[in-house]
Design a protein around this motif. Structure first.
Motif, PDB file in Angstrom:
ATOM      1  N   UNK A   7       5.850 -67.456  19.956  1.00  0.00           N
ATOM      2  CA  UNK A   7       5.985 -67.145  18.542  1.00  0.00           C
ATOM      3  C   UNK A   7       6.852 -68.443  17.872  1.00  0.00           C
ATOM      4  N   UNK A   8       6.384 -68.947  16.755  1.00  0.00           N
ATOM      5  CA  UNK A   8       7.190 -69.549  15.837  1.00  0.00           C
ATOM      6  C   UNK A   8       8.476 -68.644  15.436  1.00  0.00           C
ATOM      7  N   UNK A  27      13.164 -64.426  12.920  1.00  0.00           N
ATOM      8  CA  UNK A  27      12.143 -64.310  11.946  1.00  0.00           C
ATOM      9  C   UNK A  27      11.048 -64.915  12.409  1.00  0.00           C
ATOM     10  N   UNK A  28       9.748 -64.335  12.401  1.00  0.00           N
ATOM     11  CA  UNK A  28       8.514 -64.895  12.824  1.00  0.00           C
ATOM     12  C   UNK A  28       7.557 -64.865  11.834  1.00  0.00           C
ATOM     13  N   UNK A 105      12.906 -58.467   5.786  1.00  0.00           N
ATOM     14  CA  UNK A 105      11.614 -58.404   6.455  1.00  0.00           C
ATOM     15  C   UNK A 105      11.438 -57.232   7.594  1.00  0.00           C
ATOM     16  N   UNK A 106      10.369 -56.933   7.549  1.00  0.00           N
ATOM     17  CA  UNK A 106       9.832 -55.572   8.290  1.00  0.00           C
ATOM     18  C   UNK A 106       9.667 -56.059   9.874  1.00  0.00           C
ATOM     19  N   UNK A 112       4.492 -63.901   6.715  1.00  0.00           N
ATOM     20  CA  UNK A 112       4.408 -65.169   6.499  1.00  0.00           C
ATOM     21  C   UNK A 112       5.059 -65.729   5.304  1.00  0.00           C
ATOM     22  N   UNK A 113       5.254 -65.124   4.187  1.00  0.00           N
ATOM     23  CA  UNK A 113       5.884 -65.456   3.196  1.00  0.00           C
ATOM     24  C   UNK A 113       7.410 -65.801   3.025  1.00  0.00           C
ATOM     25  N   UNK A 114       7.882 -64.823   3.883  1.00  0.00           N
ATOM     26  CA  UNK A 114       9.571 -64.836   4.128  1.00  0.00           C
ATOM     27  C   UNK A 114      10.001 -65.981   5.044  1.00  0.00           C
ATOM     28  N   UNK A 115       9.138 -65.884   6.020  1.00  0.00           N
ATOM     29  CA  UNK A 115       9.263 -67.032   6.947  1.00  0.00           C
ATOM     30  C   UNK A 115       9.188 -68.481   6.426  1.00  0.00           C
TER      31      UNK A 115
END
Length: 249
Positions: A7-8, A27-28, A105-106, A112-115
């Motif tokens: 994962x990134x 955070x991914x 973040x959940x 994707x937006x928060x990351x």
């Protein structure tokens, strides 16, 4: 045995565990917030050396655990953000960004937006000289709130939904801007500040580095996210101190 997933990820938190291990919060974009145990991360000088610093962008090789804690099998360092670490203002703002984007973040849910917001923030901070102007922080805080489903009212009253008009008050935990007719006790805020912050919310972060703001309650823009996670961000408190900000009474 399940293979590790790649994962990134951005490192957003660290916690020592037992004598030699470390719990790493990531955070991914695909799995949101992930807590993973990095075995031997504290004991070995070679294992994960320099890879798990706060704010680092890594390729994380994660093996799923049976409970809420996964296992970080390996990590490839992609960007250590070395330039932003050269001054305290940018370090503190980067730490604030990590808290602001990761706390709401959940877990095990795409974010994707928060990351993307966090990645953009750290890339911009690493490319700038010195701390960005106040508009950058305003854009960061309001975008994070928006992506969390807590977009503040800035151009309409949070109570009656009518367009903002002077005089206005400000209650971030009640939705944001409020007509004084709707809440006579709300601390006052200028229309100019509200409009400027809304413009920052809509503007890409990379264009806000030199954007200044009229006087206003900048410190409170992250309060709604802090309230959602149930605690104040220590990095925000330090950032306020460095910036000479005080919260309205």
């Amino acid at each position: 045995m399940a293979a590790a997933e790649r994962h990134d990820a951005v490192v957003v938190g660290l916690q020592d565990y037992r004598e030699s291990d470390r719990i790493v919060r990531l955070l991914t974009p695909g799995r949101g917030r992930v807590d993973a145990l990095a075995r031997g991360a504290r004991k070995s000088r070679r294992r994960f050396a320099g890879t798990l610093d706060l704010g680092n962008f890594i390729h994380a090789h994660i093996k799923r655990g049976r409970g809420t804690l996964d296992f970080l099998e390996d990590a490839d360092l992609i960007d250590a953000r070395l330039h932003l670490r050269s001054d305290l203002d940018r370090i503190t703002l980067a730490t604030f960004a990590c808290e602001l984007c990761a706390a709401p973040a959940r877990a095990d849910h795409p974010e994707p937006k928060l990351f993307g917001l966090l990645q953009t923030t750290l890339v911009v901070l690493d490319a700038t000289e010195g701390a960005p102007a106040a508009g950058f922080r305003a854009g960061l805080a309001t975008k994070a709130a928006t992506f969390t489903g807590l977009r503040p009212h800035l151009v309409h009253c949070a109570v009656c939904q009518e367009p903002a008009r002077a005089p206005m008050g400000w209650r971030p935990l009640a939705g944001g801007a409020i007509h004084v007719d709707c809440d006579a006790g709300a601390p006052p805020v200028s229309l100019d500040w509200l409009q400027a912050v809304e413009q920052c919310r809509r503007t890409p972060l990379r264009h806000l580095v030199d954007t200044t703001l009229p006087d206003g309650p900048l410190s409170t823009l992250s309060h709604v996210v802090e309230a959602q996670v149930g605690k104040p961000f220590q990095s925000r408190i330090l950032l306020d101190q460095l910036s000479g900000l005080s919260e309205p009474r």
